[in-house]
Design a protein around this motif. Structure first.
Motif: not given
Length: 686
Positions: A14, A16, A30, A33-34, A38, A43, A73, A143, A145
């Motif tokens: 992912v 961001v 975001i 939270q992401a 990890d 991430v 994202v 997850l 996001l």
């Protein structure tokens, strides 16, 4: 199979884009939270300024990450959105979560920008949620996001409102409910509600799907997907009260509202339609278990007469019944209750609960075993016996007894296939928490308990789902939809009409009278509402009356042509209206009801997605308030309801096969003891 959304819900990595240390920016929420997950996958945080965010070194671009990115994202200003998406796709991203706003919601220019981006995403073989969304979360794959944390559970929430998710989080907690997934729908430029519904239906971690939608886009596809989901689908929607078409040119169009259409679509698809977040929670709490009622009969158990009567009324208002208990069931109850207990339905312990809480267990057991009941509602004071603030003052012995009773009730419930729902004055008490933990829904309000029981009734017990019949292949379009053209097209589809001839003058009228036996009907053609304009004359006994009516009508209206028709015998028939209105979201919607000139006055109608199979048409007819008329009353014979249902199927199938028709109506459809006869019809092109 549907679209592959694996990269959206379980990506390999992912990024961001727009991560920030500024708490006022969504990129901060975001990112916060992401990074919680990890440990599950890489991430990466991206900010064009570089530096650090949340104490982690960030990349100035996706390319600068130097590693594959599966999901991106994007939470950047609108001016940089397209560039960020292009870079993500160029770096191999298979999924985009587009937080950025400023597209279709701003007008035509924004809508065009959104369309172009969505096309580029699809061309790259990727998927995109949004833009203008609030993120995605999947507790089954770690997850995170979205800006908030969601308690894990079995409910997938697909919502056009982020705040609604927060409210549901609070409402779910007392019922032990949580989320498997959360998706903020945004503008649905690429991934749609239908795509997400289909994917959640396949998702092993999801037991039920909750939807909040203000705009269905393709409502027909939503209904079709929900009908085959194989899991409970609960819909909360808004804006159902206005007429769907203010310019309606038929009774059908005038009588059809957005609320009617959504309700019909949900019923046909087997979707539970709710009006508030509270009701949404109630229904989901009820559907969380595997039990479903086989029918509508509910046994009510109380330790106070008032609660029992109120609960019985609420159950019946919810479309269920409170049947009288059989002598065998009452004998079983006598074995566990004392003399003053009421053994009818409701069953009233009459104070025995405070003397012996175990009486609840014995009574619940007997009612679950009763053949005449399909579900049990326990209502009133249970939960208060162990509550120090209860009217009985609590007490250690009473508290222990109530807890023991709660555990025993859970055990008996687990042995039964029937649902048990509880309404308690003390829903948060230890005993009620024991019930909840054991899979028994507990509510503080009687109407909530009744609504829960209605949701647990199997299809066919309350308002049966018919399924959504696929649209037929489009037929050759009709070029003209005048009265006679529409009538001939419906006759070709198998709908019988009385004999008719079009006439333009008195000579043609006399010729028509010689070919058709009287009495006659005369209709002025090319008028939308002939009756309202005085363009219909009925019961004309012979050629002389027919000629006189023609001269009068022509002098008043000057219509270019008229129809001379055989007058049907109305004495033993019932007049129905059958219409189809094309809804912009759900496609053709059928309306069936009591017809004739009083159709709009009586408004006794039922709705369904068209085409309507004959078996479902029978159900629609039986739902009418005036349905007893079909079976014959006050010496009148019963009419051929099977023929009426067959005609409804043919009319609605015809309309569904002609997408160029905006409104189609047969009114009245005369249903007689031996068959049907269409007496008038009307079609309006799109």
């Amino acid at each position: 199979m549907g679209r592959d959304l694996t990269a959206l819900f379980d990506p390999v990595s992912v990024a961001v884009v727009g991560a920030s240390d500024d708490p006022a920016k969504y990129g901060h929420a975001i990112a916060s939270q992401a990074v919680r997950a990890d440990h599950r996958r890489p991430v990466h945080l991206v900010n064009r300024r570089g530096g650090t965010v949340l104490g982690r070194t960030v990349a100035p671009s996706i390319r600068a990450i130097g590693a594959p990115v599966d999901l991106a994202v994007v939470s950047v200003p609108a001016a940089g959105f397209e560039a960020a998406v292009d870079e993500a796709l160029a770096c191999g991203a298979r999924a985009i979560v587009a937080i950025t706003a400023g597209f279709a919601e701003t007008g035509a220019a924004g809508r065009e920008r959104q369309r172009v981006v969505a096309e580029r995403v699809r061309a790259a073989g990727a998927v995109m949620v949004g833009p203008n969304c609030l993120g995605v979360a999947d507790n089954t794959t770690d997850l995170f996001l979205a800006s908030d944390t969601f308690t894990p559970g079995g409910i997938a929430l697909l919502s056009q409102s982020g705040n609604l998710a927060l409210e549901l989080q609070l409402r779910f907690a007392p019922h032990g409910l949580g989320f498997s997934r959360f998706v903020s729908l945004g503008n649905q430029a690429d991934v749609t509600l239908v795509d997400l519904l289909a994917d959640c239906a396949r998702h092993e971690g999801t037991r039920a799907i909750a939807v909040y939608a203000e705009d269905f886009a393709d409502g027909r596809a939503f209904a079709e997907a929900a009908a085959v989901a194989g899991k409970p689908v609960v819909l909360l929607t808004a804006g159902r009260g206005d007429a769907s078409a203010r310019s309606a040119q038929s009774h059908t169009g005038a009588l059809t509202t957005s609320a009617d259409v959504v309700t019909a679509a949900c019923r046909d698809a087997g979707v539970e339609l709710v009006a508030t977040p509270r009701e949404l929670t109630v229904v989901l709490a009820a559907l969380a278990g595997e039990r479903r009622a086989r029918g509508r009969g509910v046994a009510v158990l109380t330790d106070g007469g008032g609660h029992g009567v109120i609960a019985a009324d609420a159950v019946e208002a919810a479309g269920l019944t409170v049947p009288e208990l059989t002598p065998d069931t009452q004998d079983s109850l006598r074995e566990v209750l004392w003399e003053q207990s009421a053994l009818g339905n409701p069953v009233d312990l009459a104070g025995m609960g405070e003397q012996d809480p175990a009486s609840y267990t014995g009574t619940v057991t007997a009612l679950l075993e009763a053949e005449e009941t399909d579900a049990v509602l326990m209502t009133g004071y249970f939960g208060g016996y162990a509550d120090a603030g209860g009217g009985l003052g609590g007490g250690a012995a009473l508290a222990r007894g109530e807890q023991e009773a709660a555990r025993a009730i859970v055990a008996r419930h687990q042995e039964s296939a029937k649902p048990l729902v509880v309404q308690s004055m003390y829903p948060g008490s230890p005993s009620c928490r024991t019930l909840t933990a054991g899979g028994i829904p507990v509510f503080g309000a009687t109407e909530d308990a009744a609504r829960a029981l209605a949701a647990l009734a199997r299809p066919g017990a309350t308002t049966p789902a018919s399924g959504v019949t696929p649209l037929p292949r489009a037929a050759t379009p009709l070029e003209r939809t005048g009265y006679l053209e529409t009538r001939r097209a419906l006759e070709a589809a198998g709908i019988p009409f009385p004999a008719a001839r079009e006439i333009h003058d008195e000579d043609e009228l006399r010729a028509a009278a010689s070919e058709i036996s009287g009495p006659y009907v005369l209709k002025a053609l090319h008028l939308l509402h002939k009756s309202d304009a005085g363009g219909v004359a009925l019961g004309l006994a012979g050629p002389d009356e027919l000629l006189a009516a023609y001269r009068d009508m022509h002098a008043r209206l000057g219509a270019p042509s008229y129809s001379v028709e055989a007058m049907a015998d109305l004495s033993d028939g019932i007049e129905l209206i059958v219409g189809v209105n094309r809804d912009p979201r759900f496609g053709p919607v059928a309306m069936v009801g009591l017809g004739g000139i009083l159709a709009e006055v009586l408004r006794d109608v039922a709705f369904a997605l068209a085409p309507v199979p004959a078996d479902h048409a029978l159900h629609l007819l039986r739902r009418l308030r005036t349905a007893p008329l079909l079976d014959g009353v006050r010496g009148r014979p019963a009419v051929d309801i099977a023929a009426a249902a067959e005609a409804i199927e043919r009319i609605t199938a015809f309309a569904a096969a002609h997408p160029e028709i905006a409104e189609l109506e047969v009114n009245p459809l005369l249903v007689q003891p031996a068959g049907v006869l269409a007496l008038d019809s009307r079609a309006v092109l799109v």
